[in-house]
Structures are given as C-alpha cells and as structure tokens.
Motif scaffolding. Structure first.
Motif, PDB file in Angstrom:
ATOM      1  N   VAL A 175       1.112  -1.573  -0.115  1.00 34.63           N
ATOM      2  CA  VAL A 175       0.196   0.041  -0.257  1.00 34.63           C
ATOM      3  C   VAL A 175       0.368   1.651   0.624  1.00 34.63           C
ATOM      4  N   GLU A 176       0.475   2.459  -0.575  1.00 29.20           N
ATOM      5  CA  GLU A 176       0.721   3.884  -0.225  1.00 29.20           C
ATOM      6  C   GLU A 176       1.500   3.708   1.146  1.00 29.20           C
ATOM      7  N   HIS A 177       2.891   4.215   1.081  1.00 34.84           N
ATOM      8  CA  HIS A 177       3.039   4.879   2.617  1.00 34.84           C
ATOM      9  C   HIS A 177       3.870   6.327   1.614  1.00 34.84           C
ATOM     10  N   GLU A 178       4.278   7.076   2.762  1.00 34.77           N
ATOM     11  CA  GLU A 178       3.993   8.797   2.598  1.00 34.77           C
ATOM     12  C   GLU A 178       6.079   9.272   2.847  1.00 34.77           C
ATOM     13  N   ILE A 179       6.409   7.976   3.564  1.00 37.67           N
ATOM     14  CA  ILE A 179       8.028   7.714   4.208  1.00 37.67           C
ATOM     15  C   ILE A 179       8.885   6.565   2.740  1.00 37.67           C
ATOM     16  N   ARG A 221      -5.610 -10.796  -5.359  1.00 36.61           N
ATOM     17  CA  ARG A 221      -4.857  -9.673  -4.660  1.00 36.61           C
ATOM     18  C   ARG A 221      -5.572  -8.728  -5.048  1.00 36.61           C
ATOM     19  N   ARG A 222      -6.344  -8.449  -5.926  1.00 38.16           N
ATOM     20  CA  ARG A 222      -6.238  -6.575  -6.987  1.00 38.16           C
ATOM     21  C   ARG A 222      -7.657  -6.746  -5.682  1.00 38.16           C
ATOM     22  N   ILE A 223      -8.900  -7.020  -5.599  1.00 37.94           N
ATOM     23  CA  ILE A 223      -9.229  -7.062  -4.567  1.00 37.94           C
ATOM     24  C   ILE A 223      -8.797  -6.141  -2.701  1.00 37.94           C
ATOM     25  N   LEU A 224      -7.337  -7.513  -2.382  1.00 41.01           N
ATOM     26  CA  LEU A 224      -6.894  -6.833  -1.346  1.00 41.01           C
ATOM     27  C   LEU A 224      -7.289  -5.705  -1.383  1.00 41.01           C
ATOM     28  N   ARG A 225      -6.034  -5.259  -2.397  1.00 40.91           N
ATOM     29  CA  ARG A 225      -5.664  -4.177  -2.708  1.00 40.91           C
ATOM     30  C   ARG A 225      -6.112  -2.900  -2.528  1.00 40.91           C
TER      31      ARG A 225
END
Ligand code: WT7
Length: 695
Positions: A598-602, A660-664
C-alpha cells in the motif's frame, strides 16, 4: 536499425531543443517558484555552466553516442573496454547473445575469452597511474568524530593481506564467500579481496535475520563467512556475530557446514571479551589478516567468470541468486557511474546505500573505484545524532556528488528545512536518486532545498539484475522532469509492451522490457537457469522483462510506475509478498496470509498483511505483535508488516486463487473500485473484511 526506432525518433526530435540551455535556464526560477502551468513547462534545465563542463553537454551529443551504441554495440563497447586493463583481449566477437527463449537457451556473453580482474582495475591501476596517495575511502563512523581514511595505496595493501589470508585458508577461484558486514571499510575491502583471487562473493545485507542468512548460506555453500562482532546503528548495538552463529547452526543442520567464520572486532560497538565464540571455527580478523604480506598476485579470470552472487526477492518465497560476471559488469558499472554523475577526478562521492544491496556493489565499491574516485563510506544512520547528519557529512568531506533514495529524502523533508540550511552544502554539484520512483514534491525539495536549485538530479532506474543504470539522466545533457528517469543509457533499448507483448510506440504505458543484452546484465540465477528464463524472458518472448510498469510521454521521457509483479518496494528494499506470507503462516496460530503493498508516505510502499487465524483463535494485540515479530525474525526488521488486517476469509476465485486486486483496493480503502466481486467463491468475505479493517 537495431534500435527501438521509437526512442531514436524521440531523441532526434529532442535535438530540436535549444542545447546548452543557457538562454532558457532562467526558466528554473520561474518554473520552480510558481505552480506549474502545464506539464509542458515542467522541466528543469541544467545551468549553462554545468552543461558546458559536462561530459555530455547537449541532447545532440547524447543522441550521437546513443545512436552509435545501439547501431554498433561491438564497436561502441570495445572502444570503452579498451580503457581497462585486460591481461588478454577478447576473442574476435565482442559479445554474443540470445535473448529470445523461443530460439533456445537465453545466453549473454560480453568480452568472452578476455582475461582481466576487476580488483586490479579498481585498485592497482589507480596506484600504478600515480594516484596511490589519493584517498580512495573516507570512512565516517556511527558516532560523529569516529572516522578514518584509506588512500589507494593503503587500500591495495589491505586488500592484498586479506586476499593472501583467504588463499592461505584454502579459498580458491570459483569458491563462494559469504559476507555479513556493516558499512565498515572492511566491507569493500572484503569484496575486492574476493574479486582479486577469483572467489565469488555473496554479500548479505546485515539487516537480514539469521534465517535469511542461513537460507543464502545453504544455497551457495561458502568456504568462509566473514562478519564482525557487532555494529552500532544510531544508539543501538546490534550483535551481528550472534546472528551469524544461529545461521551457521542452521546451515549445519541442512548439510552445509561452514568451517571458518572470520570475525572483525568492531571495537567501537563491542569488545572481543563480550563476543560469543566457537573455538575451531571462529577467527579474529585482527589476529590473522595483518600478518599476511601486503602484496598478492592477481588471479586473472575470464570476463565471463562469476564475480558475485546477490540474492534478491522475487514472486516466490525463495530468494534468487542473481549472478554477475567479471568483465561486462566492470565495464558497465564504471561507464554508467562516469556519465550519469558526470564524474570528474576532483569529485568526492557519497552514496548512502549499504553494500548489502546492488547499489552498494555497483556504486559504492566497483563503479567509483574503477574511476579512481574518492568515496565516502558511512556506517551510521542518517538521522543520528539528528536529522542534519547527512549535510554535516557533506560539509565535512566536501562531498560533490550525493546519491541517495527517495525514502530518505521524504523522511528528511518531513523534519524541516532548518536541518539542511544549517549547513553550507556548497560543495554539492550533482544529486542522485535510486530505489523507487521519486515523487515530484520530494524531487523538488531535494533540488531546491538540498541542492540550492543548482544541482541536477540523476534519477537512476535500474535493478539488481541489470548491474548498473538503465534509464538515467546525463545531468548536463538535457532538461529533467521531476519524477522521470528520463532516457536510456548508452546501449540500452527499452520498449514498452502491452499485455500480449506487442511493442507500443509513442506516448503510452505498459510493461517495461529491454530488447537487447547490455554488458552489465546478470547471466543467470545461481543454480536455476530455468527460473531465470521463466521469470525474465518467458513473459514476453524476445525481451528481458523488468517487472516494472512504465509510461512514456510525448517528449519520449520514461516514467517508471512501480512493480507489476508480486514484489513490494519498501524504502527501496525489494520484498516478495510470498516471503512475508510464508513467514506469517509459519506462526502456529496463522492459517493463511495474503500480503499486498500500500502507499506509504515515507517508505514509498508499506506492507499490508491480511491474516486468517486458525479456527477458534481470538484476535489480540499480543498475537498481532507476535506475527510481526515472526516476520522480523525470519526476514529482517525492514520487512515487518505495517498493518495486520484480521481476515475471517480471503477473497478467492472458485478455483481457489486469492484475488489480490480486491485486497489491494481494500488495503488502500478504494472501496468504490472493488470491481466485480461476483466471481468470488464467497462474495460475502469482502464485506467481512471491510468491517474488520479498523480492528
Ligand atoms: C526495482 C529494483 C537498483 C537500485 C536499487 C533497487 C525500483 C529502482 C528506481 C527509479 C523508479 C526504481 C524498480 C525496480 N526502482 N530505481 N529510479 N525509479 N523505480 O534494486 O532491489 O533490484 O529493485 O526498484 O521497481 O524494478 P532492486
């Protein structure tokens, strides 16, 4: 033409741009000071002064060299290779290749039949050229004030002593040596000593756990493991030797006994009296190595002999032993280093990467030393004692080229400009970024604040497998666009393909592939050539598949968009989702796990784990912690999940495949983009997951 015609056309049209950029460099100020009107204007030009002194100073010059490199690779690379020392020259062909699985085994060879030695070229040659007194390595310890340095002549002596010791204990050409060391000078020294005698080093990043280290030892069966007793990172001491001890016990159990563990006493972190010791197996470096002669004959190796193995993550649980060979890797790392950083002999170069990763192999050790550069090696953490440490080091050594990762840029950016502006940084002239796409706002901060809006940024895209830079700015040649790695390096032919493997031209996005071999390419996965072909050459026959998504804009600039396979990029570290999953399911209370990025700021990406527990086991904070701990213990702290999401069930197709598409989408909270869930074996699991997300 051999070249991707598309790229050539783009480069050709670039030459219509004003070159040298003197007359338009004022755009910098205008563009950077204000919100951008359009992407068209979103360019940052090197200053006229920078371009004038650069090795490649205009799009035209790049274009000419690039065109030559793809139309006549043999001529282009043999001219460059001639600047190195070869005991014997290559056979008539400079290279041969089969990149197309449908035509037989994939095989690349460069400079085959030539004999050389990368250590000789990186160290002895500099001494022989009269630069023995030049500093090769400035070493900066974890504690400010704890430092050291080695000239090229001194480096040669240290390398020879260790090489002689290794020969003395029976290490021969072709034998593997596992290195588990932090960023002490002894790390590059050990790599070079192995290379000198033709031994194959395999550096394991000293943040990997005992189990990961054992897995690598079991795979490559080294004669010797080289480590140190402990290291301090920030205010914490890490007992590396104890990790090695457990790994060695584990490898004995797996039929791989290692007879010798050479241990450097890192006194600032731990005294030898406090170090656990296995008599008969463990030897203190300081007790033996300094007794050996400071001269050691070079083992001349074939250009295609193995130089090193470096394990990296793929989409299965088993790490891949990426194998690089001596000759092509040497020519490629040296050449990419020189052009991408516009290297000059007066430069002081600092790359913050650890030698445990490919960046440290190619651009701390080999690339810079092959150019006779002065390199800063830093043992510590960039925020210790405070967030100004990097700029303190830059000023202390008058660093001119500073190469780092977006994750560090973002974390320092968050601490505020004050830590940066406190220091002069006026020695800096080129900045570099690597490891993941750099987001434009981090790019701008790096450019404006760290580099005072005068230093071009080389955003270098490449991989463990590619050995060196593939798509990278040449800092004086053309305007940059924040977030784009710009254009291919000499000899590299990137193509963007669609799902079916058809090349797409012009402005487009798709999968990034490479069309032909290049000297620095890896030659195989150790012990598994089939996996090499299946992973990299079968997905799109006729190409090397990078695993990355990419788009090309109307000006021909390449924009890397991240991995498209089951690999997560956390702070520039590559982690396979399968590795994390297999660590999680080894927990007795975990029934099943699915991991996504998942996207993470740092960190760029964070690790998000969906975990199904064994029937009847209740969720608890304690269990969450022990699941995270098991990943730390099995892989390393850098792979610890950021989030454990309890999952009564996982979304699966009727044939049992996890979607995984759904999990993402659930992990990134894009619930309106879940797409069609009707094909799931049990569509209700999705609602259960959404309900439990904050649990
Ligand atoms: C993956 C390779 C080789 C450097 C260290 C990482 C990503 C690397 C960039 C960049 C966008 C980048 C890619 C690549 N990556 N550099 N400048 N821009 N993405 O080596 O562990 O082999 O990982 O890192 O996704 O495939 P690695």
């Amino acid at each position: 033409s051999l070249a991707s015609s598309d790229h050539l056309r783009h480069v050709e049209s670039m030459t219509q741009l004003p070159s040298g950029a003197g007359q338009i460099s004022h755009l910098n100020a205008v563009i950077l000071g204000e919100p951008l009107a359009s992407e068209e204007n979103d360019r940052v030009f090197p200053s006229h002064d920078f371009s004038r002194q650069a090795l490649v100073s205009s799009p035209e010059q790049y274009w000419k060299m690039y065109k030559r490199s793809v139309e006549d690779p043999a001529g282009f690379w043999s001219e460059i290779a001639s600047q190195f020392y070869w005991r014997e020259k290559w056979y008539p062909e400079v290279y041969s290749e089969n990149i197309d699985v449908s035509k037989g085994t994939v095989k690349f060879e460069w400079f085959k039949g030539a004999r050389t030695n990368i250590c000789y070229n990186a160290v002895d040659q500099n001494v022989e050229a009269g630069n023995g007194g030049k500093v090769a390595i400035y070493w900066e310890g974890n504690e400010p004030g704890d430092d050291g340095q080695l000239t090229y002549a001194e480096l040669l002596e240290k390398v020879c002593q260790l090489a002689n010791y290794l020969k003395h204990v029976g290490v021969q050409k072709g034998d593997a040596v596992v290195i588990y060391l932090p960023m002490l000078m002894e790390l590059p020294i050990t790599m070079l000593a192995c290379a000198r005698i033709g031994a194959v080093h395999s550096v394991v990043f000293a943040g990997f756990s005992a189990e990961s280290l054992a897995q690598r030892i079991i795979d490559c069966k080294p004669k010797v493991v080289i480590t140190c007793n402990a290291v301090k990172r920030g205010s914490k001491a890490i007992h590396l030797k104890e990790i090695v001890d457990s790994a060695l016990i584990e490898s004995v159990k797996n039929g791989v006994p290692v007879g010798l563990c050479l241990t450097f006493e890192n006194q600032s972190a731990m005294k030898r009296e406090d170090t656990k010791w296995t008599e008969g197996r463990d030897v203190w470096w300081q007790d033996v190595v300094p007794q050996f002669p400071t001269k050691c004959a070079v083992e001349w190796v074939d250009a295609e002999d193995p130089l090193f193995l470096l394990y990296t993550s793929g989409s299965t649980g088993k790490p891949k032993g990426v194998l690089h060979t001596a000759g092509g890797y040497m020519v490629y790392t040296a050449t990419t280093f020189k052009y991408a950083f516009d290297y000059k002999p007066s430069d002081i170069y600092w790359c913050t990467a650890d030698c445990g990763w490919i960046t440290g192999h190619s651009y701390v050790t080999y690339g810079p030393l092959l150019n006779g550069a002065t390199v800063v090696v830093f043992e510590g953490a960039p925020n210790y004692p405070d967030s100004g440490r990097c700029w303190d080091i830059v000023d202390k050594y008058k660093v001119t080229i500073f190469y780092t990762a977006p994750t560090l840029v973002r974390s320092l950016m968050r601490e505020g400009n004050e830590y940066v502006t406190r220091y002069s940084r006026k020695s800096l002239r080129v900045l570099g970024s690597v490891g993941e796409p750099i987001n434009p706002s981090a790019w701008r901060w790096f450019y404006n604040v760290v580099g005072d809006s005068r230093c071009p940024i080389s955003d270098t895209w490449w991989q463990t497998e590619t050995g060196g830079f593939m798509i990278t700015p040449l800092p004086g040649a053309w305007p940059q666009k924040p977030g784009s790695a710009t254009f291919p390096f000499f000899g590299v032919q990137p193509v963007i393909v669609d799902e079916k493997g058809n090349e797409i031209e012009g402005e487009c996005s798709g999968y990034l592939c490479i069309k032909r071999s290049w000297p620095g390419a890896f030659r195989t996965l150790y012990g598994d050539h089939e996996r090499y072909e299946t992973t990299y050459f079968k997905p799109f026959a006729g190409y090397y598949f990078t695993g990355d998504g990419c788009s090309r804009d109307k000006d021909g600039y390449y924009w890397l968009t991240g991995r498209v396979d089951d690999v997560i990029n956390v702070s520039g570290h590559r982690i396979g989702t399968a590795e994390v999953e297999s660590a999680l399911v080894s927990h007795p209370q975990c029934a099943e796990a699915a991991v996504v990025g998942v996207e993470h700021e740092i960190k760029g990406q964070g690790i998000y784990a969906f975990v199904t527990l064994v029937e009847g086991v209740p969720y608890s904070e304690e269990l969450r912690k022990s699941l995270i701990l098991i990943v730390r213990n099995q892989i390393g702290a850098f792979a610890a999940p950021d989030k454990i999401h309890w999952a009564p069930g996982l979304p699966k197709t009727r044939s049992g495949k996890i979607m995984r598409r759904i999990l993402r989408k659930i992990a990134s909270r894009q619930l309106d983009e879940l797409g069609d869930t009707s094909t799931l074996a049990d569509p209700s699991v999705v609602d259960q997951l959404i309900e439990l997300r904050d649990c």
